[in-house]
Design a protein around this motif. Structure first.
Motif, short mmCIF file in Angstrom:
data_model
loop_
_atom_site.label_atom_id
_atom_site.label_comp_id
_atom_site.label_asym_id
_atom_site.label_seq_id
_atom_site.Cartn_x
_atom_site.Cartn_y
_atom_site.Cartn_z
N ASP A 101 0.86 -1.18 0.00
CA ASP A 101 0.00 0.00 0.00
C ASP A 101 0.91 1.24 0.00
OD1 ASP A 101 -2.24 1.59 0.10
OD2 ASP A 101 -2.44 1.45 2.28
N PRO A 102 1.48 1.59 -1.17
CA PRO A 102 2.48 2.66 -1.19
C PRO A 102 1.89 4.02 -0.82
CG PRO A 102 1.89 2.03 -3.41
CD PRO A 102 1.20 1.08 -2.49
N TYR A 103 2.77 4.88 -0.33
CA TYR A 103 2.36 6.24 0.04
C TYR A 103 2.03 7.03 -1.23
CZ TYR A 103 2.48 10.94 1.89
OH TYR A 103 2.14 12.22 2.23
N ILE A 104 0.90 7.70 -1.22
CA ILE A 104 0.47 8.53 -2.34
C ILE A 104 0.27 9.93 -1.81
CG2 ILE A 104 -1.32 8.91 -4.07
CD1 ILE A 104 -1.95 5.91 -3.88
N LEU A 105 0.83 10.92 -2.51
CA LEU A 105 0.62 12.31 -2.09
C LEU A 105 -0.87 12.58 -2.02
CD1 LEU A 105 3.34 14.03 -4.28
CD2 LEU A 105 3.42 13.61 -1.82
N ASN A 106 -1.27 13.33 -0.99
CA ASN A 106 -2.70 13.47 -0.72
C ASN A 106 -3.47 14.15 -1.85
OD1 ASN A 106 -1.63 15.96 -0.31
ND2 ASN A 106 -2.32 16.18 1.79
N TYR A 107 -2.86 15.01 -2.64
CA TYR A 107 -3.59 15.70 -3.70
C TYR A 107 -3.53 14.99 -5.05
CZ TYR A 107 1.12 17.40 -4.57
OH TYR A 107 2.47 17.47 -4.80
N MET A 108 -2.80 13.86 -5.12
CA MET A 108 -2.71 13.11 -6.36
C MET A 108 -3.84 12.06 -6.43
SD MET A 108 -0.31 14.52 -7.95
CE MET A 108 0.09 13.45 -9.29
N PRO A 109 -4.14 11.54 -7.64
CA PRO A 109 -5.19 10.52 -7.74
C PRO A 109 -4.90 9.33 -6.82
CG PRO A 109 -4.55 11.27 -9.91
CD PRO A 109 -3.61 11.91 -8.94
N GLY A 110 -5.86 8.99 -6.01
CA GLY A 110 -5.69 7.93 -5.03
C GLY A 110 -5.35 8.46 -3.65
N GLY A 111 -5.01 9.74 -3.56
CA GLY A 111 -4.68 10.36 -2.28
C GLY A 111 -5.94 10.73 -1.51
N THR A 112 -5.77 11.07 -0.24
CA THR A 112 -6.92 11.33 0.62
C THR A 112 -7.63 12.63 0.30
OG1 THR A 112 -5.45 12.36 2.24
CG2 THR A 112 -5.99 10.02 2.54
N LEU A 113 -6.94 13.62 -0.25
CA LEU A 113 -7.57 14.91 -0.56
C LEU A 113 -7.92 15.07 -2.03
CD1 LEU A 113 -5.38 17.34 1.56
CD2 LEU A 113 -7.62 16.45 2.10
N PHE A 114 -7.65 14.06 -2.83
CA PHE A 114 -7.87 14.20 -4.28
C PHE A 114 -9.34 14.45 -4.57
CE2 PHE A 114 -8.76 12.28 -8.45
CZ PHE A 114 -8.03 13.16 -9.22
N MET A 115 -9.61 15.58 -5.18
CA MET A 115 -10.95 16.01 -5.61
C MET A 115 -11.96 16.03 -4.46
SD MET A 115 -10.58 16.74 -8.78
CE MET A 115 -12.16 16.79 -9.53
N ARG A 116 -11.48 16.23 -3.24
CA ARG A 116 -12.41 16.28 -2.11
C ARG A 116 -13.31 17.50 -2.20
NH1 ARG A 116 -10.30 15.56 3.85
NH2 ARG A 116 -10.21 13.43 3.12
N ASN A 117 -12.72 18.65 -2.35
CA ASN A 117 -13.48 19.89 -2.49
C ASN A 117 -13.08 20.54 -3.80
OD1 ASN A 117 -14.66 19.66 0.10
ND2 ASN A 117 -12.77 20.39 1.02
N SER A 118 -13.53 19.94 -4.88
CA SER A 118 -13.16 20.49 -6.18
C SER A 118 -13.82 21.85 -6.35
CB SER A 118 -13.56 19.54 -7.30
OG SER A 118 -14.94 19.28 -7.24
N PRO A 119 -13.12 22.78 -7.00
CA PRO A 119 -13.67 24.14 -7.14
C PRO A 119 -14.87 24.15 -8.08
CG PRO A 119 -11.64 23.91 -8.38
CD PRO A 119 -11.80 22.66 -7.59
N ILE A 120 -15.76 25.07 -7.81
CA ILE A 120 -16.93 25.24 -8.67
C ILE A 120 -16.47 25.87 -9.97
CG2 ILE A 120 -19.16 26.42 -8.87
CD1 ILE A 120 -19.30 26.35 -5.81
N PRO A 121 -16.92 25.37 -11.11
CA PRO A 121 -16.50 25.97 -12.39
C PRO A 121 -16.90 27.44 -12.47
CG PRO A 121 -17.62 23.88 -12.75
CD PRO A 121 -17.77 24.21 -11.30
N LEU A 122 -16.02 28.25 -13.05
CA LEU A 122 -16.29 29.69 -13.16
C LEU A 122 -17.52 29.97 -14.00
CD1 LEU A 122 -12.67 31.06 -13.59
CD2 LEU A 122 -14.10 31.11 -11.55
#
Length: 160
Positions: A101-122
């Motif tokens: 279970d390799p370490y994945i940066l939190n903002y990369m796909p598979g990370g804990t923060l990936f697309m958690r609070n994606s910005p609203i489109p302009l």
């Protein structure tokens, strides 16, 4: 027996024809130099060590050992048999020590923060048009941006 030999010959011809077709359509990737191969292996070793490390101190100690091992073998000619053997053994060691279970940066796909609070489109925020002072750049999955850069917008140029 003669029939078997004819069959084998036709298979060899078919294999050659098939290989020719595959060679025409399949792009051949760039051949990496020895230096690039070693650099990739070094980075893979560090990533594997980071996945197993419990703290940054443990990782730093392991990284120092890995660096010392690479430095000890850096003066051999790239095409020598010893280097080929060292590279083969290093690949085997990396595969054997791979983390399940390799370490994945939190903002990369598979990370804990990936697309958690994606910005609203302009376009949704500003249905009548996006104001000129706002950046129209979009963030990609790998945290890079697309669209016009800030420097181009300041100059009055816009790349689309």
């Amino acid at each position: 027996q003669q029939l078997l030999e004819k069959h084998n010959q036709s298979l060899q011809k078919m294999d050659k024809a098939f290989q020719a077709v595959v060679a025409a359509y399949k792009p051949i990737g760039p051949v990496l130099s020895h230096q690039h191969t070693v650099m990739r292996m070094y980075r893979k070793c560090l990533r594997t060590a980071n996945s197993w490390a419990e703290s940054r101190d443990v990782f730093n100690d392991e990284a120092t050992k890995i660096r010392a091992e690479f430095d000890a073998n850096k003066n051999f000619p790239a095409d020598s048999a010893k280097v080929v053997r060292i590279m083969r053994e290093a690949k085997e060691r990396i595969q054997a020590q791979a983390h399940p279970d390799p370490y994945i940066l939190n903002y990369m796909p598979g990370g804990t923060l990936f697309m958690r609070n994606s910005p609203i489109p302009l376009e949704v925020l500003y249905p009548d048009g996006i104001p000129a002072h706002l950046s129209k750049r979009r963030m990609n999955i790998d945290m890079s941006f697309t669209g016009p850069t800030k420097r181009c917008q300041l100059r009055g140029n816009s790349r689309k």
